[in-house]
Design an enzyme around this catalytic site. Structure first.
Site, mmCIF file in Angstrom:
data_model
loop_
_atom_site.group_PDB
_atom_site.id
_atom_site.type_symbol
_atom_site.label_atom_id
_atom_site.label_comp_id
_atom_site.label_asym_id
_atom_site.label_seq_id
_atom_site.Cartn_x
_atom_site.Cartn_y
_atom_site.Cartn_z
ATOM 1 N N ARG A 18 0.811 -1.219 0.000
ATOM 2 C CA ARG A 18 0.000 0.000 0.000
ATOM 3 C C ARG A 18 0.843 1.268 0.000
ATOM 4 N NH1 ARG A 18 -3.999 -0.313 4.651
ATOM 5 N NH2 ARG A 18 -4.814 1.585 3.726
ATOM 6 N N ASN A 230 1.216 2.033 7.034
ATOM 7 C CA ASN A 230 0.878 1.181 5.897
ATOM 8 C C ASN A 230 0.811 1.967 4.593
ATOM 9 O OD1 ASN A 230 0.669 -1.040 7.582
ATOM 10 N ND2 ASN A 230 -1.519 -0.791 7.886
ATOM 11 N N ARG A 319 26.555 20.267 3.202
ATOM 12 C CA ARG A 319 26.428 18.845 2.855
ATOM 13 C C ARG A 319 27.364 18.012 3.719
ATOM 14 N NH1 ARG A 319 27.584 18.808 -3.229
ATOM 15 N NH2 ARG A 319 27.488 16.560 -2.861
ATOM 16 N N ALA A 366 33.203 36.391 -2.856
ATOM 17 C CA ALA A 366 31.949 36.031 -3.521
ATOM 18 C C ALA A 366 32.231 35.316 -4.833
ATOM 19 C CB ALA A 366 31.140 37.290 -3.788
ATOM 20 N N ASN A 372 36.493 20.847 -7.793
ATOM 21 C CA ASN A 372 37.039 19.629 -7.192
ATOM 22 C C ASN A 372 36.898 18.405 -8.076
ATOM 23 O OD1 ASN A 372 34.244 19.717 -6.912
ATOM 24 N ND2 ASN A 372 34.277 18.402 -5.099
ATOM 25 N N TYR A 373 36.168 18.529 -9.190
ATOM 26 C CA TYR A 373 35.827 17.350 -9.984
ATOM 27 C C TYR A 373 36.269 17.563 -11.417
ATOM 28 C CZ TYR A 373 32.756 13.613 -11.760
ATOM 29 O OH TYR A 373 32.268 12.485 -12.346
ATOM 30 N N SER A 391 37.142 37.689 -5.284
ATOM 31 C CA SER A 391 35.846 37.267 -5.828
ATOM 32 C C SER A 391 35.978 36.584 -7.174
ATOM 33 C CB SER A 391 34.945 38.493 -5.986
ATOM 34 O OG SER A 391 34.653 39.010 -4.718
HETATM 35 C C1 UD1 Z 1 -1.260 -5.719 12.500
HETATM 36 C C2 UD1 Z 1 -2.091 -6.536 13.519
HETATM 37 C C3 UD1 Z 1 -3.302 -5.686 13.936
HETATM 38 C C4 UD1 Z 1 -2.807 -4.379 14.539
HETATM 39 C C5 UD1 Z 1 -1.876 -3.639 13.575
HETATM 40 C C6 UD1 Z 1 -1.205 -2.486 14.285
HETATM 41 C C7 UD1 Z 1 -1.831 -8.948 13.040
HETATM 42 C C8 UD1 Z 1 -2.440 -10.123 12.387
HETATM 43 N N1 UD1 Z 1 -2.517 -7.786 12.910
HETATM 44 O O1 UD1 Z 1 -2.062 -5.507 11.341
HETATM 45 O O2 UD1 Z 1 -4.068 -6.390 14.896
HETATM 46 O O3 UD1 Z 1 -3.899 -3.573 14.884
HETATM 47 O O4 UD1 Z 1 -0.820 -4.499 13.095
HETATM 48 O O5 UD1 Z 1 -0.416 -1.717 13.396
HETATM 49 O O6 UD1 Z 1 -0.800 -9.056 13.649
HETATM 50 N N2 UD1 Z 1 5.014 -8.899 8.686
HETATM 51 C C9 UD1 Z 1 5.978 -9.822 8.388
HETATM 52 N N3 UD1 Z 1 5.622 -10.991 7.807
HETATM 53 C C10 UD1 Z 1 4.336 -11.307 7.509
HETATM 54 C C11 UD1 Z 1 3.351 -10.352 7.820
HETATM 55 C C12 UD1 Z 1 3.708 -9.156 8.403
HETATM 56 O O7 UD1 Z 1 7.160 -9.599 8.651
HETATM 57 O O8 UD1 Z 1 4.100 -12.400 6.990
HETATM 58 C C13 UD1 Z 1 5.410 -7.640 9.340
HETATM 59 C C14 UD1 Z 1 5.203 -6.411 8.465
HETATM 60 O O9 UD1 Z 1 6.409 -6.047 7.831
HETATM 61 C C15 UD1 Z 1 4.832 -5.335 9.466
HETATM 62 C C16 UD1 Z 1 4.230 -6.107 10.610
HETATM 63 O O10 UD1 Z 1 4.604 -7.471 10.456
HETATM 64 O O11 UD1 Z 1 5.986 -4.654 9.932
HETATM 65 C C17 UD1 Z 1 2.714 -5.983 10.656
HETATM 66 O O12 UD1 Z 1 2.155 -6.454 9.441
HETATM 67 P P1 UD1 Z 1 1.013 -5.667 8.703
HETATM 68 O O13 UD1 Z 1 0.665 -6.387 7.485
HETATM 69 O O14 UD1 Z 1 1.397 -4.244 8.582
HETATM 70 O O15 UD1 Z 1 -0.177 -5.852 9.761
HETATM 71 P P2 UD1 Z 1 -1.481 -4.976 9.932
HETATM 72 O O16 UD1 Z 1 -2.481 -5.380 8.918
HETATM 73 O O17 UD1 Z 1 -1.105 -3.557 10.021
HETATM 74 CA CA CA Z 2 0.858 -2.362 9.792
#
Ligand code: UD1
Ligand code: CA
Length: 451
Positions: A18, A230, A319, A366, A372-373, A391
């Site tokens: 998403r 998300n 930088r 100024a 440098n490159y 300047s």
């Molecule tokens: C999840 C929770 C939900 C909660 C919300 C809070 C579960 C099933 N749901 O939903 O209850 O309210 O977070 O933000 O836990 N990830 C993996 N592997 C997987 C799936 C997910 O590493 O197979 C990781 C994702 O990278 C992420 C985290 O787990 O960092 C949460 O996954 P995400 O899909 O964002 O869960 P939500 O739908 O937000």
């Molecule tokens: Ca999440």
């Protein structure tokens, strides 16, 4: 918590579809630091025993970022996205070593504080087998709902699986969970994928703990802390929350800002006392500003060290590798990269100072450019103490200008200049009396002919 061992498992395997991005979700930045970097900073501050990070296939960059933030983190691979519980089990080797507390943290929940991590663990110390972080979001869309019966948390229902009644519950799952080490593996291995997404939900750990007659607990926190990222809109929302916190902390530390809401800070920005930051200044990562310095409006700083009493901008760009000595001045439309300016040195207008060391009390006129490159490689130059660069000069690197030397305006310097020398690197001025008139007459005659 004293004496209790703790394993933190950070889930960072999700693709984050998403986000509409080719970049792994947890590598998106907030205040100049990746989401994962924020989470691991909180984990480090909370002081656990070991940390595991679960990453997705092909996400070497995520592993590298985890190692950068926390060098002794153990990396585990989740090859297929099959749910949060499945992801936790990818760290089974670490879980099997046995610890008192297991804390599961989502890599996309960057505003979490170390204090909250400690509160969750305290619930385990008080006898809970599973402790969950709850919050009441203004908009609960997408979050799991916490089901509380007679004061006990009995389950978590994901939105996709919830009945209309359950959807009306305002207490939501913040995503963080702590599990008692001695029950963790048993609980996790009982979780199935009988739900709308056919995923192994970590959230099912709650109802399983209840079936096993174990205690559960909820720790409630403010929405800010558990904002899950998300979408890009949520990323921007989290940025706003974090900027507010960073500005507040800077003001409390003695920084003067007339319009703090226009100043953007990085998570690691260090500003000394009596530093003034004028409106519309942006700090990238790695900036330190010492006491009493003034950063004027519309300046952009990144990876720079600004000494005591220095004046930067307006419209300056610092930088990485810019080091400005005490009381030096970098004025409008001056860019400094990988260069040291000595104490009291001035570069007041329209210059590029790259790959250089400039001594104290020098004057960079100024329009001076350090070339440098050469199209292939970068070269370094040095300007000695007290030197004066006229300047619109071009210093073609590598070149050394000695102490106290004086470079005439408009020079192109290609060879070293000894100390205290006066150098001209330009064509001599030629004056031809009355020739302007003759020139115009010639031009007018030509025009007539053309008609
Ligand atoms: C999840 C929770 C939900 C909660 C919300 C809070 C579960 C099933 N749901 O939903 O209850 O309210 O977070 O933000 O836990 N990830 C993996 N592997 C997987 C799936 C997910 O590493 O197979 C990781 C994702 O990278 C992420 C985290 O787990 O960092 C949460 O996954 P995400 O899909 O964002 O869960 P939500 O739908 O937000
Ligand atoms: Ca999440």
């Amino acid at each position: 918590m004293q004496g209790r061992t703790c394993l933190s498992i950070v889930l960072a395997a999700g693709e984050g579809t998403r986000m509409q991005s080719t970049r792994p979700k947890v590598l998106h930045a907030l205040a100049g630091r990746s989401l994962l970097g924020h989470v691991l900073a909180a984990v480090r501050e909370a002081g656990g025993t070991a940390t595991s990070v679960v990453i997705g296939p092909g996400h070497e960059a995520v592993a590298a970022e985890a190692k950068r933030a926390l060098p002794d983190a153990e990396i585990h691979l989740q090859n297929e996205r099959r749910g949060t519980a499945h992801a936790v089990l990818m760290a089974k080797a670490a879980l099997a070593r046995g610890v008192d507390d297991v804390v599961v943290i989502f890599g996309d929940t960057p505003l979490l504080s170390s204090q909250t991590l400690r509160r969750l663990r305290a619930a385990l110390a008080d006898g809970a087998a599973v402790a969950v972080l709850g919050f009441r979001p203004a908009d609960p869309t997408g979050y799991g709902r916490l089901i509380v019966e007679q004061g006990q948390l009995t389950g978590i229902r994901e939105e996709k699986d919830a009945t209309p009644d359950e959807r009306a519950i305002t207490l939501c799952n913040g995503g963080l969970m702590a599990l008692a080490g001695k029950h963790a593996l048993d609980i996790l291995e009982r979780i199935g994928d009988d739900n709308a997404k056919r995923e192994f939900y970590l959230t099912d750990a709650v109802s399983i703990a209840r079936e096993l007659a174990l205690n559960t607990a909820t720790i409630e926190v403010e929405e800010d802390e558990v904002l899950g990222i998300n979408t890009k809109a949520q990323l921007a929302e989290a940025e706003a929350v974090l900027q507010k916190r960073l500005r507040q902390a800077a003001l409390e530390a003695g920084v003067t800002m007339q319009a703090p809401e226009t100043v953007f800070l990085a998570a690691d920005t260090k500003l000394g006392r009596d530093v003034t930051v004028e409106p519309y200044v942006v700090f990238g990562p790695g900036v330190v500003v010492e006491d009493g310095a003034v950063i004027h409006s519309f300046s952009h700083l990144e990876g720079a060290h600004v000494g005591t009493g220095v004046s930067v901008g307006p419209f300056a760009r610092l930088r990485p590798g810019a080091e400005l000595g005490a009381n030096s001045r970098v004025g409008n439309f001056v860019e400094v990269k990988e260069a040291k300016l000595g104490e009291g040195t001035k570069a007041n207008h329209l210059s590029y100072i790259g790959d250089a060391i400039v001594g104290a009390e020098a004057n960079i006129g100024a329009g001076t450019i350090f070339c440098n490159y050469d199209g292939e490689a970068k070269h370094r130059s040095e300007v000695g103490k007290g030197a004066f660069i006229g300047s619109n000069s071009a210093l073609v690197s590598p070149v050394k200008i000695g102490e106290g030397a004086y470079v005439a305006t408009g020079s192109v310097i290609t060879d070293d200049v000894p100390a205290d020398a006066l150098v001209f690197g330009r064509a001599r001025q030629v004056v031809k009396e009355n020739r302007a008139k003759a020139l115009r007459a010639k031009a007018a005659a030509g025009k007539k002919k053309a008609k």
